[in-house]
Design an enzyme around this catalytic site. Structure first.
Site, mmCIF file in Angstrom:
data_model
loop_
_atom_site.group_PDB
_atom_site.id
_atom_site.type_symbol
_atom_site.label_atom_id
_atom_site.label_comp_id
_atom_site.label_asym_id
_atom_site.label_seq_id
_atom_site.Cartn_x
_atom_site.Cartn_y
_atom_site.Cartn_z
ATOM 1 N N CYS A 2 0.856 -1.216 -0.200
ATOM 2 C CA CYS A 2 -0.025 0.151 -0.047
ATOM 3 C C CYS A 2 0.899 1.247 0.142
ATOM 4 O O CYS A 2 2.074 1.158 0.621
ATOM 5 C CB CYS A 2 -0.854 0.140 1.089
ATOM 6 N N ARG A 27 2.800 0.378 -5.432
ATOM 7 C CA ARG A 27 2.980 -0.294 -3.995
ATOM 8 C C ARG A 27 1.654 -1.159 -3.946
ATOM 9 O O ARG A 27 1.445 -1.783 -2.904
ATOM 10 C CB ARG A 27 3.154 0.859 -2.983
ATOM 11 N N TRP A 75 -2.883 -2.497 -1.698
ATOM 12 C CA TRP A 75 -2.707 -3.990 -1.926
ATOM 13 C C TRP A 75 -3.518 -4.578 -0.813
ATOM 14 O O TRP A 75 -3.158 -4.774 0.409
ATOM 15 C CB TRP A 75 -1.201 -4.083 -2.029
ATOM 16 N N ASN A 101 -0.772 1.626 6.073
ATOM 17 C CA ASN A 101 0.330 0.534 5.219
ATOM 18 C C ASN A 101 0.768 -0.637 6.132
ATOM 19 O O ASN A 101 1.444 -0.067 7.044
ATOM 20 C CB ASN A 101 1.332 1.239 4.431
ATOM 21 N N GLY A 102 0.539 -1.846 6.133
ATOM 22 C CA GLY A 102 1.115 -3.039 7.027
ATOM 23 C C GLY A 102 -0.105 -3.940 7.335
ATOM 24 O O GLY A 102 -1.072 -3.830 6.801
ATOM 25 N N GLU A 482 14.501 -17.132 -12.675
ATOM 26 C CA GLU A 482 14.233 -15.949 -12.956
ATOM 27 C C GLU A 482 13.340 -15.701 -14.358
ATOM 28 O O GLU A 482 12.114 -14.895 -14.409
ATOM 29 C CB GLU A 482 15.424 -14.920 -13.173
ATOM 30 N N LYS A 486 9.455 -14.193 -14.061
ATOM 31 C CA LYS A 486 8.813 -13.121 -14.911
ATOM 32 C C LYS A 486 7.700 -13.529 -15.856
ATOM 33 O O LYS A 486 6.724 -12.813 -16.018
ATOM 34 C CB LYS A 486 10.041 -12.635 -15.788
ATOM 35 N N GLU A 489 4.689 -14.024 -13.586
ATOM 36 C CA GLU A 489 4.253 -12.826 -12.830
ATOM 37 C C GLU A 489 3.537 -11.664 -13.942
ATOM 38 O O GLU A 489 2.700 -10.973 -13.637
ATOM 39 C CB GLU A 489 5.308 -12.127 -12.229
ATOM 40 N N HIS A 505 13.950 -36.163 -13.628
ATOM 41 C CA HIS A 505 13.388 -36.742 -12.339
ATOM 42 C C HIS A 505 12.077 -36.665 -12.094
ATOM 43 O O HIS A 505 11.411 -36.488 -11.041
ATOM 44 C CB HIS A 505 14.234 -36.299 -11.067
ATOM 45 N N LYS A 604 4.885 -3.733 -5.637
ATOM 46 C CA LYS A 604 6.372 -3.196 -5.972
ATOM 47 C C LYS A 604 7.054 -3.727 -4.596
ATOM 48 O O LYS A 604 7.997 -4.418 -4.479
ATOM 49 C CB LYS A 604 6.658 -2.069 -6.556
HETATM 50 C C1 F6R Z 1 9.855 -9.926 -9.405
HETATM 51 C C2 F6R Z 1 9.978 -9.033 -8.039
HETATM 52 C C3 F6R Z 1 10.003 -9.392 -6.746
HETATM 53 C C4 F6R Z 1 11.004 -9.007 -5.828
HETATM 54 C C5 F6R Z 1 10.704 -9.288 -4.325
HETATM 55 C C6 F6R Z 1 11.947 -8.728 -3.415
HETATM 56 O O1 F6R Z 1 9.859 -9.301 -10.510
HETATM 57 O O2 F6R Z 1 10.343 -7.934 -8.267
HETATM 58 O O3 F6R Z 1 10.128 -10.922 -6.814
HETATM 59 O O4 F6R Z 1 12.221 -9.200 -6.613
HETATM 60 O O5 F6R Z 1 9.472 -9.049 -3.764
HETATM 61 O O6 F6R Z 1 11.945 -7.477 -3.519
HETATM 62 P P1 F6R Z 1 13.125 -6.583 -3.142
HETATM 63 O O7 F6R Z 1 14.244 -6.895 -4.027
HETATM 64 O O8 F6R Z 1 12.610 -5.192 -3.008
HETATM 65 O O9 F6R Z 1 13.246 -7.055 -1.639
#
Ligand code: F6R
Length: 609
Positions: A2, A27, A75, A101-102, A482, A486, A489, A505, A604
C-alpha cells in the site's frame, strides 16, 4: 504494501494527493481513496479498482477548497479489494480518518473490545479497528497526539499510518513501525509519504522517519516525537539528488521496457568507482577494513534471491568463501545456527521487503555482521544493515524487477572479485572477468533492440502455450528460475524454472508439443551436459529454444531452434541472457494484452509477510 500520502499546505490538496498516489501505485493498486477536511467536515472518497476510478468520482465533486488531506492506494491484506475495505477508514463516530500500510496483528482482539464499548464497523479491515482504537483513546487523552500514540502502543505488527481529524483541520499525524514513511519538507507545505516520488515535484528535502517515531505536520512546521513518551526528537533533513526525470517513462511504452533498456547504464553506474579497468583491480570502499568472511549467507526474496543464488558459486569459486543463498521467508522461521565469522548478505531492491527485513534483524540478533545490498537510499534495510552497498541502478518503478537484478549481479560479482584479490592463482581470472565486464554495457546497448524483436516473435508463437520450462545448469540455473518467475508474474502463463539435470526426475512428464522449453546454453563447461538434457526433451517432441552463443547453428538438435547471443567471458554471459528472458516475458505479456507495469495481485514493495 500500500502507498500512503499526507499533505498540509497552500495548494488544493486533493489533486496533489491523487498525483502522488499515481507515483505510489507500484505499491498496490486494487483500490484507492482520499480524505480531506472541507468546510470543517471530514470527507472520504474511495473507489474499488484502479486510481482512474477514484479520479472519475472526484471529478464529479467540488474538492478544490481543501488544503490538507491524506490518500491511499491499496494492496489488500485484510478483506477483499472492495470500496468498503478501501482506505481511508473513519472511526465510527466520524471524528477522524486514517490510511495505513502494514498489518495490525492483534486487530481481532481489539475489535472485540471496541465492539463491547459500542464502536461499529463497516469493513473487514484491520485499519478500521485502528481508527476506532484511536477514537477510543481520544475519550481520555488530553490531545490528538496523545490519543494517536496511545493507540499505536496497543497495536502489534507493522504499520505506517497517517491520520486526519477536523479537530485539527490543518494537521496530519503520521507514524511508522516496520513500514516506510518519509517526510517531505517544503516552503509553506509539508508532506508524508511511503516513498519520495510521491512528493518529489514539490520538494527534495526529506526526513527519514525511524520505527517508533510520530510526525506532526502543518503547512509551516514539522515535528517528530518518540512514540514511547512523546518526547520531541531532533531530526535532520536530507537532500535528494535524483529527480522526477529518472522516475518517468521517457518515451517507452512501459516502465518495465524502459528499465530493461536502462541496464547498460545501471551496470556502468554500479561499477563506477569500484572497478578499475586500467590496473585490473576492484575496490569496494564499503568493504575496506573488513576481513574476508569465513562464510557467507545470502538472504533475499524473489528476483533478488535469484541474484543471490547466481552469486553463490562466484563467491565460492572466485573468492573461495563457502556461500549459501536462502529465501528470507524460510530463513526467518528456521533456527539457523550462524557460525563465528559468518557474514550475512541481505539483498533487496526496495530495502523494505518485510521477510528480508526480518531476516536482517534475526541475523543481527544472532551476532552476525550484516551487509545490505540495496537500491533505495534511506530504505529500512539500508539503514539497519551494519554496512550497506548501494546498487546505484536508479529508481525502479515497474513492479517486475529488471535492472535492479542486473545491478545486484554486478555488485555481487565485484564483491567476489574484491575478496579474491589476495588469491594469486585467481589474478588472471580477475583480469579476464574485468576486461569482459568493461565491455558488457556497450555489448548490451548493441544487442537490446535485436533481442526485443526476437523476443517479440517468440512471444507471438508461444504465448498461448499451456505452460513452459526454463532450464539451465550452474550459473544459468538461477536465470532459468528468473525467466520463469517473470513469465508467471507478467503474462500469467504457468512457467517452471528447473535445473536442466533435474528434468528427468519427474518434470519431463509435462513435455509435449505445446509445452516449450527455453534452455540457457552458454558456451561453458556444462554445455555438453545441458545439451544432453535437450536431446531428452527433443525426443519427447517438446519445442526447444536454446539461448546460446556457441557456434552459429546452436546445439544442432532436431526441433531445437537457436536464439543466438554474442559470447561473453564465463559468468558474464548471464548479463546478456538475463535481458533476453526479461524481454521475452515483457513481449508475451504485451502480446496477451496484460498490464505489464502493474500485474494483477502484485505490488512493488512487499512490506507484509
Ligand atoms: C519480481 C519481483 C519480486 C521482488 C521481491 C523482492 O519481478 O520484483 O520478486 O524481487 O519482492 O523485492 P526486493 O528486492 O525489493 O526485496
Amino acid at each position: 504494501m500500500c502507498g500512503i500520502i499526507g499533505y498540509c499546505g497552500h495548494r488544493p490538496a486533493v489533486p496533489l494527493i491523487v498525483e502522488g498516489l499515481h507515483r505510489l501505485e507500484y505499491r498496490g493498486y486494487d483500490s484507492s481513496g482520499v480524505c480531506f477536511v472541507q468546510n470543517g467536515e471530514l470527507k472520504v472518497v474511495r473507489a474499488e479498482g484502479k486510481l482512474k476510478l477514484l479520479e472519475d468520482k472526484l471529478a464529479r465533486m467540488e474538492v478544490s477548497l481543501a488544503t490538507t488531506g491524506i490518500g491511499h492506494t491499496r494492496w489488500a491484506t485484510h478483506g477483499a479489494p472492495t470500496e468498503d475495505n478501501a482506505h481511508p477508514h473513519r472511526s465510527s463516530e466520524g471524528d477522524l480518518a486514517i490510511v495505513h500500510n502494514g498489518i495490525f496483528e492483534n486487530y481481532l482482539e481489539c475489535k472485540r473490545d471496541l465492539q463491547d464499548k459500542g464502536f461499529s464497523f463497516s469493513s473487514q479491515t484491520d485499519t478500521e479497528v485502528l481508527a476506532n482504537l484511536i477514537a477510543d483513546e481520544c475519550r481520555s487523552a488530553a490531545s490528538l497526539l496523545e490519543a494517536f500514540a496511545n493507540a499505536l502502543k496497543k497495536a502489534r505488527g507493522s504499520y505506517s499510518v497517517a491520520m486526519l481529524s477536523p479537530r485539527e483541520p490543518n494537521v496530519v499525524y503520521a507514524a511508522r513501525h516496520s513500514c516506510p514513511l518519509i517526510l517531505g519538507v517544503g516552503a509553506g507545505e509539508n508532506f508524508v509519504a511511503s516513498d519520495i516520488p510521491a512528493f518529489l515535484p514539490y520538494t527534495r528535502e526529506v526526513v527519514f522517519l525511524e520505527d517508533g517515531e510520530i510526525a506532526r505536520i502543518t503547512p509551516t512546521s514539522w515535528e517528530v516525537f518518540s512514540l514511547l513518551d512523546r518526547a520531541p526528537l531532533e531530526k535532520k533533513t536530507t537532500r535528494i539528488e535524483w529527480d522526477m526525470q529518472a522516475a518517468q517513462k521517457g518515451g517507452y511504452k512501459h516502465f518495465m521496457l524502459k528499465e530493461i533498456f536502462e541496464q547498460p547504464q545501471s551496470i556502468s553506474d554500479c561499477m563506477s568507482g569500484r572497478a578499475d579497468f586500467v590496473n585490473f583491480s576492484v575496490n569496494i570502499a564499503e568493504l575496506e577494513g573488513m576481513e574476508k568472511p569465513a562464510r557467507l549467507r545470502l538472504i533475499a526474496c524473489g528476483t533478488s534471491y535469484h541474484a543471490g543464488l547466481w552469486a553463490q558459486s562466484l563467491l565460492e569459486g572466485l573468492a573461495g568463501i563457502p556461500a549459501v543463498a536462502e529465501i528470507a521467508s524460510e530463513f526467518r522461521y528456521r533456527n539457523v545456527p550462524l557460525e563465528p565469522g559468518e557474514v550475512v548478505l541481505i539483498i533487496s531492491q526496495s530495502g523494505e521487503t518485510a521477510d528480508t527485513m526480518a531476516a536482517l534483524r534475526i541475523a543481527k540478533e544472532k551476532g552476525a555482521k550484516t551487509i545490505g545490498i540495496c537500491n533505495v537510499v534511506g530504505s529500512s534495510i539500508a539503514r539497519e544493515a551494519d554496512t550497506v552497498i548501494f546498487t546505484q541502478a536508479g529508481p525502479e518503478i515497474s513492479v517486475a524487477s529488471t535492472k535492479a537484478m542486473a545491478a545486484q549481479m554486478t555488485v555481487l560479482l565485484l564483491m567476489a572479485l574484491h575478496w579474491s584479490k589476495d588469491e594469486h592463482p585467481r589474478r588472471e581470472e580477475l583480469r579476464r572477468i574485468l576486461t569482459g565486464l568493461a565491455d558488457i554495457p556497450a555489448a548490451l546497448r548493441d544487442i537490446l533492440p535485436a533481442l526485443q524483436s526476437e523476443a517479440s516473435k517468440l512471444a507471438a508463437r508461444f504465448a498461448s502455450c499451456r505452460g513452459m520450462f526454463f532450464l539451465g545448469r550452474g550459473q544459468s540455473y538461477p536465470l532459468a528460475l528468473e525467466g520463469a518467475l517473470k513469465v508467471k508474474e507478467l503474462s500469467y502463463i504457468h512457467a517452471e524454472g528447473y535445473a536442466a539435470g533435474e528434468m528427468k526426475h519427474g518434470p519431463i512428464a509435462l513435455i509435449e508439443p505445446d509445452f516449450p522449453s527455453f534452455v540457457l546454453l552458454p558456451n561453458d563447461g556444462l554445455y555438453d551436459k545441458t545439451r544432453s538434457n535437450l536431446e531428452e526433451v527433443a525426443a519427447r517432441k517438446g519445442p526447444i529454444v536454446a539461448l546460446t552463443c556457441a557456434g552459429k547453428s546452436g546445439p544442432d538438435i532436431k526441433g531445437c531452434e537457436t536464439w543466438l547471443l554474442p559470447e561473453a567471458y564465463g559468468p558474464l554471459n548471464s548479463f546478456l541472457m538475463l535481458p533476453a528472458l526479461q524481454l521475452f516475458s515483457y513481449e508475451a505479456a504485451a502480446f496477451l494484452g496484460k498490464d505489464v507495469d502493474q500485474p494483477r495481485n502484485l505490488a512493488k514493495s512487499v512490506t507484509v509477510e
